[in-house]
Design an enzyme around this catalytic site. Structure first.
Site, PDB file in Angstrom:
ATOM      1  N   ASN A   7       0.862  -1.180   0.000  1.00 16.18           N
ATOM      2  CA  ASN A   7       0.000   0.000   0.000  1.00 16.18           C
ATOM      3  C   ASN A   7       0.907   1.243   0.000  1.00 16.18           C
ATOM      4  O   ASN A   7       1.695   1.436   0.932  1.00 16.18           O
ATOM      5  CB  ASN A   7      -0.885  -0.034   1.259  1.00 16.18           C
ATOM      6  N   HIS A  10       0.989   6.157   1.982  1.00 12.01           N
ATOM      7  CA  HIS A  10       1.695   7.102   2.850  1.00 12.01           C
ATOM      8  C   HIS A  10       2.919   7.747   2.210  1.00 12.01           C
ATOM      9  O   HIS A  10       3.466   8.697   2.757  1.00 12.01           O
ATOM     10  CB  HIS A  10       1.994   6.461   4.202  1.00 12.01           C
ATOM     11  N   HIS A  43      -5.624   3.634  -1.763  1.00  8.87           N
ATOM     12  CA  HIS A  43      -6.964   3.971  -1.264  1.00  8.87           C
ATOM     13  C   HIS A  43      -7.246   5.418  -1.640  1.00  8.87           C
ATOM     14  O   HIS A  43      -6.646   6.337  -1.084  1.00  8.87           O
ATOM     15  CB  HIS A  43      -6.989   3.776   0.260  1.00  8.87           C
ATOM     16  N   ARG A  45      -9.332   8.120  -1.039  1.00  7.72           N
ATOM     17  CA  ARG A  45     -10.360   8.498  -0.064  1.00  7.72           C
ATOM     18  C   ARG A  45     -11.180   9.666  -0.604  1.00  7.72           C
ATOM     19  O   ARG A  45     -10.697  10.455  -1.424  1.00  7.72           O
ATOM     20  CB  ARG A  45      -9.707   8.885   1.271  1.00  7.72           C
ATOM     21  N   ARG A  49      -7.001  12.745   1.071  1.00  4.38           N
ATOM     22  CA  ARG A  49      -5.962  13.191   2.016  1.00  4.38           C
ATOM     23  C   ARG A  49      -4.572  12.681   1.652  1.00  4.38           C
ATOM     24  O   ARG A  49      -3.585  13.248   2.053  1.00  4.38           O
ATOM     25  CB  ARG A  49      -6.311  12.791   3.445  1.00  4.38           C
ATOM     26  N   HIS A  50      -4.505  11.559   0.946  1.00  2.94           N
ATOM     27  CA  HIS A  50      -3.168  11.124   0.493  1.00  2.94           C
ATOM     28  C   HIS A  50      -3.150  10.902  -1.023  1.00  2.94           C
ATOM     29  O   HIS A  50      -2.704  11.756  -1.778  1.00  2.94           O
ATOM     30  CB  HIS A  50      -2.631   9.932   1.304  1.00  2.94           C
ATOM     31  N   GLU A  70      -8.518   0.351  -3.576  1.00  3.42           N
ATOM     32  CA  GLU A  70      -9.282   0.311  -2.323  1.00  3.42           C
ATOM     33  C   GLU A  70     -10.180   1.537  -2.268  1.00  3.42           C
ATOM     34  O   GLU A  70      -9.721   2.656  -2.538  1.00  3.42           O
ATOM     35  CB  GLU A  70      -8.304   0.294  -1.141  1.00  3.42           C
ATOM     36  N   THR A 101      -8.671   3.242   8.220  1.00  2.27           N
ATOM     37  CA  THR A 101      -9.870   2.402   8.238  1.00  2.27           C
ATOM     38  C   THR A 101      -9.968   1.700   9.600  1.00  2.27           C
ATOM     39  O   THR A 101      -9.005   1.099  10.050  1.00  2.27           O
ATOM     40  CB  THR A 101      -9.775   1.355   7.106  1.00  2.27           C
ATOM     41  N   GLU A 151     -10.992  -9.681   2.505  1.00  2.00           N
ATOM     42  CA  GLU A 151      -9.784  -9.266   3.223  1.00  2.00           C
ATOM     43  C   GLU A 151     -10.139  -9.234   4.704  1.00  2.00           C
ATOM     44  O   GLU A 151     -10.974  -8.438   5.138  1.00  2.00           O
ATOM     45  CB  GLU A 151      -9.295  -7.886   2.757  1.00  2.00           C
ATOM     46  N   HIS A 190      -4.150  -4.813   7.598  1.00  2.00           N
ATOM     47  CA  HIS A 190      -4.317  -3.699   8.532  1.00  2.00           C
ATOM     48  C   HIS A 190      -3.460  -3.905   9.775  1.00  2.00           C
ATOM     49  O   HIS A 190      -3.621  -4.882  10.488  1.00  2.00           O
ATOM     50  CB  HIS A 190      -5.767  -3.459   8.950  1.00  2.00           C
ATOM     51  N   GLY A 191      -2.529  -2.982   9.941  1.00  2.00           N
ATOM     52  CA  GLY A 191      -1.674  -3.005  11.135  1.00  2.00           C
ATOM     53  C   GLY A 191      -0.591  -4.074  11.097  1.00  2.00           C
ATOM     54  O   GLY A 191       0.099  -4.286  12.106  1.00  2.00           O
ATOM     55  N   GLY A 212       0.956  -1.387   4.468  1.00  2.00           N
ATOM     56  CA  GLY A 212       1.331  -0.030   4.113  1.00  2.00           C
ATOM     57  C   GLY A 212       2.226   0.639   5.134  1.00  2.00           C
ATOM     58  O   GLY A 212       3.431   0.762   4.942  1.00  2.00           O
TER      59      GLY A 212
END
Ligand code: PXP
Length: 241
Positions: A7, A10, A43, A45, A49-50, A70, A101, A151, A190-191, A212
């Protein structure tokens, strides 16, 4: 061996801090593929924002590996997805004020809506992955809705410790097995980071992990090549367990 989807959101977060073009998420996507990633995910959004629309278009063109788009299932983003024509879309819930998320989709509460959205992608031959909690009910709903991939949300596992973490891992293990028995392809994300991915990757039904923040963080200090190859090494080691 479990595959790695990187991902690159960032890289865009950092780029946007100064409004210029560095670091360029398109370069990050191309290099991640070169260093061995099997897929790239972004992603887009609602608040941009990114990742921005132009990044999505450029990354789609620049890479040859799997491109996972995503997205929240809003009308605006759905139309962008139709134009981009990714290799798959991953549907996630999106709240404006969240930092990232926060959990899986509410499929039960929005069943009819997701049914319409998924059939739109199905009719265009775009596979749909649903980001869900590791719960049987959500897996059954995913199958019923016509998704081909789930996922599993690993955030609770990643944010816990000790016995609680082992319990969360067991939930992911059971969910992966059940989803697989329902004919769904299973991925996780995630994480996930350099300490907690190994155990997830030992779950044989999980064919892909989406990572990510930890990867971008390592890339800042050690470089992107090390960040990708260190993670691939973890996945490879887990596969021979
Ligand atoms: N999978 C999904 C569905 C996500 O929303 C995210 C965060 O964008 C990730 C995976 C990657 O999470 P992380 O940045 O914590 O690795």
């Amino acid at each position: 061996m479990t595959k790695l989807t990187v991902n690159v959101d960032h890289f865009a977060t950092l780029r946007n801090a100064r409004g210029g073009n560095e670091p360029n998420p398109v370069t990050a996507a191309v290099l991640s593929e070169l260093y061995g990633a099997n897929g790239i995910v972004v992603h887009l959004r609602e608040d941009r924002r990114h990742i921005k629309d132009s990044d999505v278009i450029a990354i789609r063109k620049a890479i040859n590996c799997t491109f996972d788009f995503e997205m929240a299932a809003t009308e605006e983003i759905i139309n962008i997805a139709y134009d981009i024509y990714p290799d798959l879309v991953t549907l996630v819930p999106e709240k404006r004020k969240e930092l990232t998320t926060e959990g899986g989709l509410d499929l039960k509460g929005n069943y009819n809506y997701y049914e319409r959205v998924i059939s739109g992608f199905f009719n265009r031959n775009i596979p749909v992955s649903l980001f869900v909690e590791p719960k049987n009910e959500d897996l059954e709903l995913s199958q019923k809705l016509g998704a081909s991939i789930v996922e599993l949300h690993t955030g609770h596992y990643a944010n816990s410790k000790g016995q609680v973490q082992q319990h969360e891992l067991q939930k992911i293990r059971e969910a992966a097995s059940y989803a697989h028995s329902l004919g769904l392809k299973v991925v996780a994300g995630h994480g996930l980071n350099y300490s907690n991915t190994f155990d997830v990757a030992t779950i044989s039904q999980i064919v892909d992990v989406s990572i990510g923040h930890a990867l971008v963080s390592r890339a800042m200090f050690l470089g992107l090549e090390r960040a990708v190859t260190d993670m691939l090494h973890i996945l490879e080691t887990a596969s021979i367990q």
